[in-house]
Design a protein around this motif. Structure first.
Motif, PDB file in Angstrom:
ATOM      1  N   UNK A 101       0.837  -1.201   0.000  1.00  0.00           N
ATOM      2  CA  UNK A 101       0.000   0.000   0.000  1.00  0.00           C
ATOM      3  C   UNK A 101       0.870   1.249   0.000  1.00  0.00           C
ATOM      4  N   UNK A 102       1.902   1.262   0.827  1.00  0.00           N
ATOM      5  CA  UNK A 102       2.799   2.417   0.905  1.00  0.00           C
ATOM      6  C   UNK A 102       3.506   2.666  -0.423  1.00  0.00           C
ATOM      7  N   UNK A 103       3.971   1.586  -1.050  1.00  0.00           N
ATOM      8  CA  UNK A 103       4.676   1.720  -2.331  1.00  0.00           C
ATOM      9  C   UNK A 103       3.744   2.279  -3.399  1.00  0.00           C
ATOM     10  N   UNK A 104       2.544   1.744  -3.483  1.00  0.00           N
ATOM     11  CA  UNK A 104       1.585   2.209  -4.488  1.00  0.00           C
ATOM     12  C   UNK A 104       1.209   3.670  -4.267  1.00  0.00           C
ATOM     13  N   UNK A 105       0.976   4.039  -3.022  1.00  0.00           N
ATOM     14  CA  UNK A 105       0.636   5.432  -2.721  1.00  0.00           C
ATOM     15  C   UNK A 105       1.797   6.361  -3.075  1.00  0.00           C
ATOM     16  N   UNK A 106       3.019   5.912  -2.814  1.00  0.00           N
ATOM     17  CA  UNK A 106       4.192   6.745  -3.118  1.00  0.00           C
ATOM     18  C   UNK A 106       4.370   6.933  -4.616  1.00  0.00           C
ATOM     19  N   UNK A 107       3.757   6.057  -5.406  1.00  0.00           N
ATOM     20  CA  UNK A 107       3.832   6.178  -6.871  1.00  0.00           C
ATOM     21  C   UNK A 107       2.565   6.807  -7.447  1.00  0.00           C
ATOM     22  N   UNK A 108       1.785   7.442  -6.592  1.00  0.00           N
ATOM     23  CA  UNK A 108       0.643   8.213  -7.076  1.00  0.00           C
ATOM     24  C   UNK A 108      -0.685   7.491  -7.159  1.00  0.00           C
ATOM     25  N   UNK A 109      -0.793   6.291  -6.575  1.00  0.00           N
ATOM     26  CA  UNK A 109      -2.070   5.580  -6.606  1.00  0.00           C
ATOM     27  C   UNK A 109      -3.143   6.422  -5.927  1.00  0.00           C
ATOM     28  N   UNK A 110      -4.316   6.469  -6.523  1.00  0.00           N
ATOM     29  CA  UNK A 110      -5.411   7.270  -5.972  1.00  0.00           C
ATOM     30  C   UNK A 110      -6.068   6.544  -4.801  1.00  0.00           C
ATOM     31  N   UNK A 111      -6.103   7.233  -3.659  1.00  0.00           N
ATOM     32  CA  UNK A 111      -6.732   6.638  -2.481  1.00  0.00           C
ATOM     33  C   UNK A 111      -8.246   6.606  -2.637  1.00  0.00           C
ATOM     34  N   UNK A 112      -8.762   7.519  -3.469  1.00  0.00           N
ATOM     35  CA  UNK A 112     -10.206   7.560  -3.742  1.00  0.00           C
ATOM     36  C   UNK A 112     -10.457   7.474  -5.253  1.00  0.00           C
ATOM     37  N   UNK A 113     -10.149   6.335  -5.863  1.00  0.00           N
ATOM     38  CA  UNK A 113     -10.388   6.213  -7.311  1.00  0.00           C
ATOM     39  C   UNK A 113     -11.882   6.296  -7.591  1.00  0.00           C
ATOM     40  N   UNK A 114     -12.259   6.848  -8.734  1.00  0.00           N
ATOM     41  CA  UNK A 114     -13.687   6.985  -9.061  1.00  0.00           C
ATOM     42  C   UNK A 114     -14.296   5.640  -9.438  1.00  0.00           C
ATOM     43  N   UNK A 115     -14.608   4.854  -8.419  1.00  0.00           N
ATOM     44  CA  UNK A 115     -15.140   3.517  -8.634  1.00  0.00           C
ATOM     45  C   UNK A 115     -16.610   3.438  -8.255  1.00  0.00           C
ATOM     46  N   UNK A 116     -17.294   2.497  -8.849  1.00  0.00           N
ATOM     47  CA  UNK A 116     -18.672   2.199  -8.442  1.00  0.00           C
ATOM     48  C   UNK A 116     -18.705   0.916  -7.618  1.00  0.00           C
ATOM     49  N   UNK A 117     -17.512   0.439  -7.313  1.00  0.00           N
ATOM     50  CA  UNK A 117     -17.388  -0.779  -6.515  1.00  0.00           C
ATOM     51  C   UNK A 117     -16.634  -0.453  -5.230  1.00  0.00           C
ATOM     52  N   UNK A 118     -16.225  -1.474  -4.525  1.00  0.00           N
ATOM     53  CA  UNK A 118     -15.530  -1.282  -3.251  1.00  0.00           C
ATOM     54  C   UNK A 118     -14.262  -0.456  -3.425  1.00  0.00           C
ATOM     55  N   UNK A 119     -14.071   0.506  -2.539  1.00  0.00           N
ATOM     56  CA  UNK A 119     -12.895   1.368  -2.559  1.00  0.00           C
ATOM     57  C   UNK A 119     -11.743   0.677  -1.831  1.00  0.00           C
ATOM     58  N   UNK A 120     -10.530   1.231  -1.920  1.00  0.00           N
ATOM     59  CA  UNK A 120      -9.427   0.662  -1.139  1.00  0.00           C
ATOM     60  C   UNK A 120      -9.757   0.576   0.350  1.00  0.00           C
ATOM     61  N   UNK A 121     -10.465   1.575   0.883  1.00  0.00           N
ATOM     62  CA  UNK A 121     -10.819   1.551   2.303  1.00  0.00           C
ATOM     63  C   UNK A 121     -11.807   0.424   2.596  1.00  0.00           C
TER      64      UNK A 121
END
Length: 268
Positions: A101-121
């Motif tokens: 999770x830390x690596x992906x976030x450090x590379x710009x992964x969106x914590x709130x991607x515009x999804x209609x399904x389950x979010x990362x949280x």
């Protein structure tokens, strides 16, 4: 066709493949040296399967942190979506791998991607990874993200009885009375018969009288003789008491059922 696709693809370019490629397999198994060799030989790191799974999805879902780093360094798309709409960050949270999770976030992964399904949280709460939940909250995860099947992350955490995650969400300001088809987190707590969860939700303002789409309140989902039913009954009876300053609480004795204990002078 397979040969021309594999040899003709450039790093970072999106391609298509009917089944898992050697890159997918190496990423899934955590075979770092094999993955390095494939990348060095020009393998595309963004090839997707028929269900749109990328090698980065595979590595993230299995917590293969070093493979995640290699793929990102080679141009893997950090927010690629599979057929279900999930991103690698969703998968990393589902695996409970805080490092991924830390690596992906450090590379710009969106914590709130515009999804209609389950979010990362949602995924972190489903997994019960309190460390991932806290990290996502710290970087601005939407506490009220809504999934049509699961409801909010709080609904998920309660349904799975992950009390640590529930507490983190509530302390961060999650709406304790958010509803999915009028069903609140307290309904979930009653259904799973978790007394500690019921108490926590009520202490954070959970509405014991909230009705779902069937017109049922949380206590309607408990067995009358159960501790959960007794706890909710005490809360309901406590709500009828009027205190001078409006203060009252419910405490659980070490041995025995819940009992209503006024914190100040009360009158009926």
């Amino acid at each position: 066709m397979e040969g021309s696709l594999a040899s003709g693809s450039r790093l970072g370019e999106v391609g298509f493949w009917a089944d898992r490629t050697p890159v997918h397999e190496a990423a899934r198994r955590g075979e770092i040296l094999q993955l390095q060799q494939l990348i060095a030989n020009g393998a595309c790191v963004n090839l997707v399967t028929y269900d749109s799974i990328t090698p980065l999805h595979e590595a993230s879902l299995r917590g293969q942190t070093q493979c995640v780093k290699l793929l990102l360094a080679a141009g893997a798309q950090v927010d690629a979506r599979n057929i279900d709409g999930s991103t690698p960050l969703c998968d990393a949270c589902a695996s409970g791998s805080i490092e991924c999770v830390k690596v992906l976030l450090s590379h710009g992964a969106k914590v709130n991607p515009p999804l209609y399904t389950a979010s990362p949280l949602h995924e972190a709460c489903m997994n019960g990874s309190s460390a991932c939940v806290q990290l996502l909250i710290d970087v601005g995860a939407n506490l009220e993200a809504h999934d049509c099947h699961f409801g909010t992350p709080l609904h998920v955490a309660c349904a799975r009885e992950h009390l640590d995650c529930v507490k983190l969400l509530l302390n961060a300001g999650a709406n304790v009375n958010a509803a999915k088809l009028h069903e609140t987190a307290l309904h979930h707590a009653a259904k799973v018969k978790n007394v500690d969860l019921v108490q926590m939700l009520v202490e954070f303002g959970g509405n014991i009288y909230a009705q779902d789409n069937r017109g049922k309140k949380p206590s309607d989902y408990t067995c009358r003789s159960s501790q959960t039913a007794k706890c909710l009954e005490y809360y309901e009876s406590a709500a009828t008491f009027k205190s001078i300053d409006g203060c009252f609480s419910v405490e659980r004795p070490k041995n025995g059922p819940y009992a209503y204990v006024p914190t100040r002078g009360t009158s009926i």
